[in-house]
Design a protein around this motif. Sequence first.
Motif, short mmCIF file in Angstrom:
data_model
loop_
_atom_site.label_atom_id
_atom_site.label_comp_id
_atom_site.label_asym_id
_atom_site.label_seq_id
_atom_site.Cartn_x
_atom_site.Cartn_y
_atom_site.Cartn_z
N ALA A 1 -8.28 19.97 -17.88
CA ALA A 1 -7.01 20.59 -17.47
C ALA A 1 -6.64 20.00 -16.12
O ALA A 1 -7.50 19.82 -15.26
N PHE A 2 -5.34 19.68 -15.93
CA PHE A 2 -4.91 19.08 -14.67
C PHE A 2 -3.81 19.90 -14.04
O PHE A 2 -3.03 20.57 -14.73
N TYR A 3 -3.79 19.87 -12.71
CA TYR A 3 -2.84 20.67 -11.93
C TYR A 3 -2.31 19.85 -10.77
O TYR A 3 -3.08 19.24 -10.03
N PHE A 4 -1.00 19.89 -10.56
CA PHE A 4 -0.39 19.30 -9.36
C PHE A 4 -0.92 20.01 -8.13
O PHE A 4 -1.00 21.24 -8.12
N ILE A 5 -1.30 19.27 -7.08
CA ILE A 5 -1.55 19.95 -5.80
C ILE A 5 -0.58 19.56 -4.70
O ILE A 5 -0.08 20.40 -4.00
N GLU A 6 -0.34 18.27 -4.51
CA GLU A 6 0.67 17.90 -3.53
C GLU A 6 1.21 16.50 -3.79
O GLU A 6 0.67 15.78 -4.63
N MET A 7 2.28 16.16 -3.10
CA MET A 7 2.83 14.81 -3.23
C MET A 7 2.76 14.10 -1.90
O MET A 7 3.06 14.70 -0.85
N ASN A 8 2.36 12.83 -1.92
CA ASN A 8 2.37 11.99 -0.73
C ASN A 8 3.59 11.09 -0.79
O ASN A 8 3.74 10.31 -1.73
N THR A 9 4.44 11.21 0.22
CA THR A 9 5.74 10.53 0.18
C THR A 9 5.70 9.22 0.96
O THR A 9 6.62 8.91 1.70
N ARG A 10 4.62 8.47 0.80
CA ARG A 10 4.41 7.23 1.59
C ARG A 10 3.62 6.23 0.75
O ARG A 10 3.13 6.57 -0.31
N ILE A 11 3.48 5.00 1.25
CA ILE A 11 2.50 4.08 0.66
C ILE A 11 1.13 4.61 1.09
O ILE A 11 0.98 5.13 2.19
N GLN A 12 0.14 4.49 0.22
CA GLN A 12 -1.17 5.02 0.60
C GLN A 12 -2.19 3.92 0.89
O GLN A 12 -2.04 2.79 0.45
N VAL A 13 -3.22 4.31 1.64
CA VAL A 13 -4.30 3.38 1.97
C VAL A 13 -4.79 2.68 0.71
O VAL A 13 -4.99 1.47 0.69
N GLU A 14 -4.98 3.45 -0.36
CA GLU A 14 -5.66 2.94 -1.56
C GLU A 14 -4.72 2.24 -2.54
O GLU A 14 -5.09 2.01 -3.70
N HIS A 15 -3.49 1.90 -2.10
CA HIS A 15 -2.55 1.26 -3.03
C HIS A 15 -3.06 -0.04 -3.66
O HIS A 15 -2.65 -0.36 -4.78
N PRO A 16 -3.95 -0.81 -3.00
CA PRO A 16 -4.35 -2.09 -3.62
C PRO A 16 -5.00 -1.97 -5.00
O PRO A 16 -4.80 -2.85 -5.84
N VAL A 17 -5.73 -0.90 -5.26
CA VAL A 17 -6.39 -0.82 -6.59
C VAL A 17 -5.34 -0.73 -7.70
O VAL A 17 -5.53 -1.28 -8.79
N THR A 18 -4.22 -0.09 -7.41
CA THR A 18 -3.12 -0.02 -8.39
C THR A 18 -2.44 -1.39 -8.52
O THR A 18 -2.10 -1.81 -9.62
N GLU A 19 -2.27 -2.07 -7.38
CA GLU A 19 -1.68 -3.42 -7.44
C GLU A 19 -2.50 -4.32 -8.35
O GLU A 19 -1.95 -5.10 -9.13
N ILE A 20 -3.82 -4.20 -8.25
CA ILE A 20 -4.68 -5.08 -9.03
C ILE A 20 -4.61 -4.76 -10.53
O ILE A 20 -4.47 -5.66 -11.34
N VAL A 21 -4.68 -3.49 -10.89
CA VAL A 21 -4.70 -3.20 -12.33
C VAL A 21 -3.32 -3.29 -12.99
O VAL A 21 -3.24 -3.33 -14.21
N THR A 22 -2.25 -3.30 -12.18
CA THR A 22 -0.91 -3.44 -12.78
C THR A 22 -0.29 -4.81 -12.52
O THR A 22 0.71 -5.16 -13.18
#
Length: 462
Positions: A283-304
């Motif tokens: 089961a998944f639940y929203f907790i918050e939204m980050n309205t910025r680029i994040q530190v960990e963005h590179p892992v998404t860049e690599i897999v996409t």
Amino acid sequence: MLKKILIANRGEIALRIIRACRELGIETLAVYSEADEQSIHCQIADDAICIGPAASADSYLKADRILSAAELADVDAIHPGYGFLSENADFAEQCESCNILFIGPSSATIRQMGDKAMARDTVRAAKVPIIPGSEGTVTDEKEGLKIAKSIGYPVIIKAVAGGGGRGMRVAHNQVAFQREFDTARNEAEKAFGNGAVYIEKFIEEPRHIEFQVLADHHGKIVHLGERDCSVQRRHQKVIEEAPSPFLTPELRRRMGRAAVKAAEACNYRNAGTIEFLVDRSGAFYFIEMNTRIQVEHPVTEIVTGIDLVKKQIEIANGNPLGLEQKQIRLTGSHAIECRICAEDPSRNFAPSPGEIDLYYPPGGPGIRLDSHVYSRYQVPPYYDSMIGKLISFGKNREEAMVYMNRALREFLIGGIKTNIPFLQAILADPVFRQGQTTTRYVEEFLERTPRYLLAETTSPTA
Ligand code: MV4
């Protein structure tokens, strides 16, 4: 296209943004504090302006100085990076009224999602699952007790102005609730100047899984899959990866659709992240939204294969996204990011600033290193201890772990202490290797790991 961008940040993210600008043919203006005069971001930007003394409060957080620099150099836009002013709605609003593009969502969206109770109500209205709890804020202890009783203990009391783990108290029963409710409100008032709190059911041992979204100014919103950020210590992420070893394709589709709905609900533009907690049952639940680029963005860049910082700039410029959800292939590859920090894991992670007297960065197959440091660089004591991000990637998780192990082993940093031995110990841990991490993982790992295993055995010297 935008001609000139001011980078309102320092360290590796300033470097990352300058790199994207240069590839797009956009001029760059760095700003820096007196402590960062020798910093790489000042050297490689087209121009650099000093904005004040070392302390962040006197430089990187000074909106008026940054805006003066922007006016002086006649920039078209400001990229805030992460931290500092990146989620400051007042700053974004000042940019808007000066006719300088703020590379991010509107000030109204930042304000709306920065209030964590409002964010919760916003996405709930769009039918995104949220954790059972209060509707809006709770000001009265009696009312709080009633809500806690109806959702059942344990509950968590959160500051609306909190986020990132600050301003939260857990209560396991009614007596504890009465105590913690008061404490939470007082702490929130002291820390944020806003004592408002809300209540949620406390989810035990969740995973932290967040979805990257991109939204343009033409109504198109897509998600770029998830990052698993369960490996955290005191709300600081240590290792992040994509994809999550826990998600099935079916759960990924459902969470991705929820993330897009959340972004729609707040009229989102630019790159953003929807954070979810996922319990053992999936089961998944929203907790918050980050309205910025994040530190960990590179892992998404690599897999996409998508450059998120370039996308941020193109979106701010008004370009259409040029991506359909079905075109976004999570390529089947796997990426892991380790945050390299100047701290001593054998001394309770005490900061370890000072001069780096030897620096030999890893490379070779399956490795990306985003870092601003170099031999003889002085790590200043004034800012975050992160000195770089080591990212590995391979055709699957096993291969990414092999590359990461090898790269951690050959990464030589002398003169200061780093968390590299800690990262090596986690990479060797069967619980991590099997992908069985929850947000309590690091705490448990440290309880069963002797401190001497986290100390450097030999210190490389120049
Ligand atoms: C929670 C939770 C359990 N139940 N909310 C911490 C940071 C902030 N983003 C929200 N956090 C949590 N909220 C409910 N209802 C547990 C945490 C939490 C946590 C969340 C993500 C990653 C690491 C964490 C470590 C401790 C607690």
